[in-house]
Design a protein around this motif. Structure first.
Motif, PDB file in Angstrom:
ATOM      1  N   ARG A  89     -20.826 -43.666 -23.266  1.00  0.00           N
ATOM      2  CA  ARG A  89     -21.866 -42.765 -23.796  1.00  0.00           C
ATOM      3  C   ARG A  89     -23.325 -42.519 -22.168  1.00  0.00           C
ATOM      4  N   ASP A  90     -23.668 -44.388 -22.854  1.00  0.00           N
ATOM      5  CA  ASP A  90     -24.742 -44.105 -21.528  1.00  0.00           C
ATOM      6  C   ASP A  90     -24.617 -43.744 -20.416  1.00  0.00           C
ATOM      7  N   LEU A  91     -23.176 -44.510 -19.629  1.00  0.00           N
ATOM      8  CA  LEU A  91     -23.089 -43.701 -18.735  1.00  0.00           C
ATOM      9  C   LEU A  91     -22.503 -42.515 -18.614  1.00  0.00           C
ATOM     10  N   ILE A  92     -22.660 -41.721 -19.550  1.00  0.00           N
ATOM     11  CA  ILE A  92     -22.030 -40.574 -19.375  1.00  0.00           C
ATOM     12  C   ILE A  92     -23.707 -39.717 -18.556  1.00  0.00           C
ATOM     13  N   ALA A  93     -23.813 -40.168 -19.959  1.00  0.00           N
ATOM     14  CA  ALA A  93     -25.829 -39.660 -19.769  1.00  0.00           C
ATOM     15  C   ALA A  93     -26.250 -39.547 -18.712  1.00  0.00           C
ATOM     16  N   ARG A  94     -26.453 -40.919 -17.971  1.00  0.00           N
ATOM     17  CA  ARG A  94     -26.852 -41.219 -16.554  1.00  0.00           C
ATOM     18  C   ARG A  94     -26.291 -40.477 -15.188  1.00  0.00           C
ATOM     19  N   ALA A  95     -24.624 -40.022 -15.559  1.00  0.00           N
ATOM     20  CA  ALA A  95     -24.278 -39.600 -14.605  1.00  0.00           C
ATOM     21  C   ALA A  95     -24.440 -38.390 -14.414  1.00  0.00           C
ATOM     22  N   ARG A  96     -24.633 -37.788 -15.951  1.00  0.00           N
ATOM     23  CA  ARG A  96     -25.137 -36.674 -15.762  1.00  0.00           C
ATOM     24  C   ARG A  96     -26.474 -35.953 -15.164  1.00  0.00           C
ATOM     25  N   ASN A  99     -26.815 -35.707 -12.153  1.00  0.00           N
ATOM     26  CA  ASN A  99     -26.165 -34.105 -11.374  1.00  0.00           C
ATOM     27  C   ASN A  99     -24.182 -34.084 -11.084  1.00  0.00           C
ATOM     28  N   MET A 100     -24.167 -35.697 -11.702  1.00  0.00           N
ATOM     29  CA  MET A 100     -22.475 -35.257 -11.830  1.00  0.00           C
ATOM     30  C   MET A 100     -22.044 -34.566 -12.203  1.00  0.00           C
ATOM     31  N   LYS A 101     -20.437 -34.419 -12.500  1.00  0.00           N
ATOM     32  CA  LYS A 101     -20.180 -33.670 -12.678  1.00  0.00           C
ATOM     33  C   LYS A 101     -19.146 -34.671 -13.735  1.00  0.00           C
ATOM     34  N   ILE A 102     -18.739 -34.044 -14.657  1.00  0.00           N
ATOM     35  CA  ILE A 102     -17.228 -35.373 -15.813  1.00  0.00           C
ATOM     36  C   ILE A 102     -16.423 -34.502 -16.588  1.00  0.00           C
ATOM     37  N   GLY A 121     -18.448 -36.642 -30.109  1.00  0.00           N
ATOM     38  CA  GLY A 121     -19.434 -36.109 -29.851  1.00  0.00           C
ATOM     39  C   GLY A 121     -20.255 -35.735 -28.863  1.00  0.00           C
ATOM     40  N   LEU A 122     -19.046 -35.988 -28.124  1.00  0.00           N
ATOM     41  CA  LEU A 122     -19.246 -35.580 -26.093  1.00  0.00           C
ATOM     42  C   LEU A 122     -18.916 -34.014 -25.530  1.00  0.00           C
ATOM     43  N   ALA A 123     -17.976 -33.894 -26.061  1.00  0.00           N
ATOM     44  CA  ALA A 123     -17.248 -32.276 -25.975  1.00  0.00           C
ATOM     45  C   ALA A 123     -18.738 -31.807 -25.000  1.00  0.00           C
ATOM     46  N   ALA A 124     -19.660 -31.698 -24.594  1.00  0.00           N
ATOM     47  CA  ALA A 124     -19.847 -30.373 -24.324  1.00  0.00           C
ATOM     48  C   ALA A 124     -20.587 -30.962 -22.769  1.00  0.00           C
ATOM     49  N   ALA A 125     -20.647 -32.778 -22.565  1.00  0.00           N
ATOM     50  CA  ALA A 125     -20.936 -32.930 -21.448  1.00  0.00           C
ATOM     51  C   ALA A 125     -19.737 -33.374 -20.583  1.00  0.00           C
ATOM     52  N   PHE A 126     -18.938 -32.886 -20.912  1.00  0.00           N
ATOM     53  CA  PHE A 126     -17.798 -32.471 -20.435  1.00  0.00           C
ATOM     54  C   PHE A 126     -17.500 -31.144 -19.118  1.00  0.00           C
ATOM     55  N   ASP A 127     -17.496 -31.531 -17.880  1.00  0.00           N
ATOM     56  CA  ASP A 127     -16.683 -30.167 -16.884  1.00  0.00           C
ATOM     57  C   ASP A 127     -15.679 -29.108 -17.134  1.00  0.00           C
ATOM     58  N   HIS A 128     -14.522 -30.411 -17.505  1.00  0.00           N
ATOM     59  CA  HIS A 128     -13.359 -30.725 -17.187  1.00  0.00           C
ATOM     60  C   HIS A 128     -12.273 -31.252 -17.980  1.00  0.00           C
TER      61      HIS A 128
END
Length: 220
Positions: A89-96, A99-102, A121-128
């Motif tokens: 969860r933290d890694l994805i937040a920091r990547a977002r 401005n990285m894509k997930i 609860g992470l669906a909205a964080a994924f670009d693909h």
């Protein structure tokens, strides 16, 4: 290497769902007269497409019907909430924030993919989000990863993949993408032998932070 995207396998990588899959497979096959152990699962089922497994273990059954029934049982047992792998969860937040894509890339069906992303609860964080329903050939063929690169409009050297299975590692490497492996089911040595750069226990592993900080465009 300029890092622009992180791509996550789902089962055993983004979430520690392998124990659920193993239990469901064992129950599902036992009801149909086939007994398997956890070792059997890891050797013969882990990372493969279900239709291949059912064709092999239940040759008289319709593999597509078996696949649908097994995955419905998995989603029922999964429930509405599941915590992602430690540190994810933290890694994805920091990547977002950087401005990285997930992306999510799984051999599982679309229904499972949606269920897991929603449950975390992470669906909205994924670009693909790519599943076995989106391609003709699943892992170890690189089609899923090639599709992710095209959808995110990035080159292979601009992405980093997280995987836990030999088939997933093979698929990513065949697409030209570097892989960091998760030791949720196999040893670090085994995963590196299949082509991973290195292996980590979870996303809090200091080895991952060191690697990311060494990449241009990444973060500490």
């Amino acid at each position: 290497m300029t890092l622009k995207a992180l791509l996550f396998d789902i089962d055993g990588t983004l979430v520690d769902s392998d124990p659920i899959h193993i239990a469901v497979f064992m129950d599902f096959l036992a009801e149909r007269g086939v007994t398997i152990t956890r070792s059997d699962y890891m050797e013969r089922i882990h990372g493969r497409l279900n239709t291949e497994t059912f064709t092999e273990l239940l040759p008289d059954a319709d593999p597509i019907e078996m696949d649908l029934a097994k995955e419905a049982a998995y989603r029922e047992r999964l429930g509405d909430t599941i915590e992602p792998m430690a540190g994810a969860r933290d890694l994805i937040a920091r990547a977002r924030a950087a401005n990285m894509k997930i992306g999510a890339v799984t051999n599982g069906p679309r229904a499972n993919l949606n269920a897991v992303l929603n449950a975390t609860g992470l669906a909205a964080a994924f670009d693909h989000a790519g599943s076995s329903n989106d391609v003709k050939r699943g892992k170890p063929h690189p089609e899923l990863y090639l599709a992710a690169l095209a959808a995110l409009n990035i080159a292979a050297h601009e992405a980093l993949v997280f995987e836990d299975s030999p088939t997933g590692i093979q698929a990513a490497r065949a697409a030209g993408i570097d892989v960091v492996a998760i030791t949720s089911s196999l040893s670090a040595d085994a995963l590196v032998a299949h082509g991973a750069l290195f292996a980590i226990s979870d996303f809090n592993d200091p080895a991952l932070a060191r690697h990311l900080s060494s990449l241009e465009g990444a973060f500490a």
